[in-house]
Design a protein around this motif. Structure first.
Motif: not given
Length: 447
Positions: A201-220
């Motif tokens: 769950p995230w918000t757009d530039s107007l503060g509206n709720p929006i489903a958003t893709a979050q990148t998953i990383w493998v890192a040290p």
């Protein structure tokens, strides 16, 4: 599957009945007008005309919902006031069920078909048949122009194949010249790489709720050894931070249970900084000079890379470790030797400002275990006066050459000249090949 139909009502939604899908996915639900016209307040009944406003749910064989349409769906124009015979197509997105977890490629090179199991070198350019294919017969591997390492690509589901326990995976390498014991790829041997996405769950530039893709990383570093939680509610229009997973001390990576599609498939699972296992760097030794073979020719090493996947709590007899491997991969992270000088500049009392008149001695050394090509060339603006560059040494293949090429320049016009030594290696990180290097030295003829 059990499909249920409902009618949206102003006061209380009406269940219209249910049907079971057949072998082809078809279902039928029969109902009467009274089923969607009933209301707890007969005097306020406003469903006297038209048909039902339909929405549906689908239950799986285990009782959980595979589809729960919002009741607002029944108010859409294609569902409102449905007629006495109504057809609908319902689609359920189901994650692909993998019956395997395996290691498939190093970058664009398939571990079974594109890499020679005897030498660890590439058999041909990849992706095979594509216009941007790279590498070729006889290429080894290295950590790339950036030094970030090689992408190890494969598949691993969130659950053990067949719908079992949550999964984890790791890669190990063996350098048989040092030890037969597999070494987990973790810590400094890992470079950050994106392995997939999940919805948060995230918000757009107007503060509206929006489903958003979050990148998953493998890192040290930068996260947690377990699956990181979703980010907190963001500021309006703020960026989505990455979800970072750190391999544990044994190299295990827990497959994020919320990754899109329920699988990691066809994407990098890890980025291996191979220089931690096969060091490289500048390949000259103290005292090496142009015109002479290097005192210590540098070589890489042939590793094997092993992939393992198993339940997070460890393998069992019912859910054993799934594994496959790349038996040989030739890795050489050494930069090729590229040394260039002029004999006339090494004579007593001479230096690079000494004009030349009759003789030119080009001293050169080109060396590497996987050298692709080397060549000497000369350029000059004297070409505008009719000067032609002479034929000069060049070659292809491993180890290169070293020597002094003597040229008579007594008839060359007075001008400045640049001598070049260009070299390139047969190495790739799986996606980009070595672009080569050159050295240069200038001299002048003063007439």
């Amino acid at each position: 599957m059990k499909v249920r139909a409902f009618d949206v009502d102003w006061t209380q939604d009406d269940p219209l009945g249910s049907g079971i899908t057949d072998a082809t996915g078809h279902f039928r639900i029969d109902y009467l007008a009274i089923d969607f016209m009933r209301t707890p307040f007969p005097s306020l009944n406003i469903e006297l005309f038209g048909g039902p406003d339909l929405y549906f749910t689908i239950e799986g064989s285990g009782g959980g919902f595979l589809l729960q349409e919002p009741r607002s769906r029944g108010r859409d124009s294609d569902r409102q006031n449905a007629g006495p015979c109504f057809c609908v197509e319902l689609c359920v997105d189901q994650p692909t069920t993998l019956d395997h977890a395996w290691f498939t490629r190093v970058g664009d090179f398939d571990i079974n078909t594109d890499i020679d199991p005897g030498t660890g070198l590439t058999k041909w350019a990849a992706p095979v048949g594509m216009s941007d294919a790279h590498g070729g017969p006889g290429f080894g591997f290295y950590d790339g122009l950036s030094g970030y390492g090689m992408k190890l690509i494969g598949d691993c589901p969130t659950q053990y194949p067949g719908g079992g326990s949550p999964m984890r995976y790791r890669f190990l390498y063996v350098n048989p010249a040092i030890s037969p014991t597999p070494v987990p790829i973790t810590g400094a041997a890992v470079s950050a790489v994106a392995i997939g996405d999940r919805v948060v769950p995230w918000t757009d530039s107007l503060g509206n709720p929006i489903a958003t893709a979050q990148t998953i990383w493998v890192a040290p570093s930068g996260g947690t050894t377990a699956t990181p939680p979703p980010p907190p509610p963001p500021p309006m229009g703020g960026p989505v931070p990455p979800a970072v997973i750190i391999p544990d001390a044994q190299g295990w990576v827990i497959v994020p249970p919320t990754v899109n599609g329920g699988i990691l498939s066809g994407a990098p699972l890890l980025r291996f900084v191979s220089a931690t296992a096969v060091p490289g760097g500048g390949s000259t030794s103290p005292g090496d000079t142009a015109g002479n073979p290097p005192a210590v020719p540098r070589n890489g090493a042939t590793l094997s890379i092993i992939f393992e996947a198993e339940p997070v709590t460890g393998a069992t007899a019912a859910e054993p470790t799934l594994t496959n491997s790349l038996p040989k991969i030739m890795i050489n992270n050494w930069i090729e030797v590229n040394l260039l000088n002029l004999l006339q500049f090494t004579l007593p009392g001479a230096n690079c400002c000494t004009p030349l008149s009759t003789d030119l001695g080009i001293q050169y050394t080109a060396d590497h275990q996987l050298l692709r090509s080397w060549a000497i060339s000369i350029t000059s603006c004297a070409s505008g006066s009719g000067w032609l560059a002479p034929a000069l040494p060049s070659g292809v293949g491993a180890r290169g050459s070293a020597g002094t090429d003597n040229i008579a320049i007594g008839t060359w016009p007075g001008c400045s000249y640049t001598v070049w030594l260009t070299t390139a290696r047969n190495v790739t990180d799986g996606e980009q090949d070595d672009t080569g290097r050159n050295s240069q030295i200038t001299f002048c003829i003063d007439r």
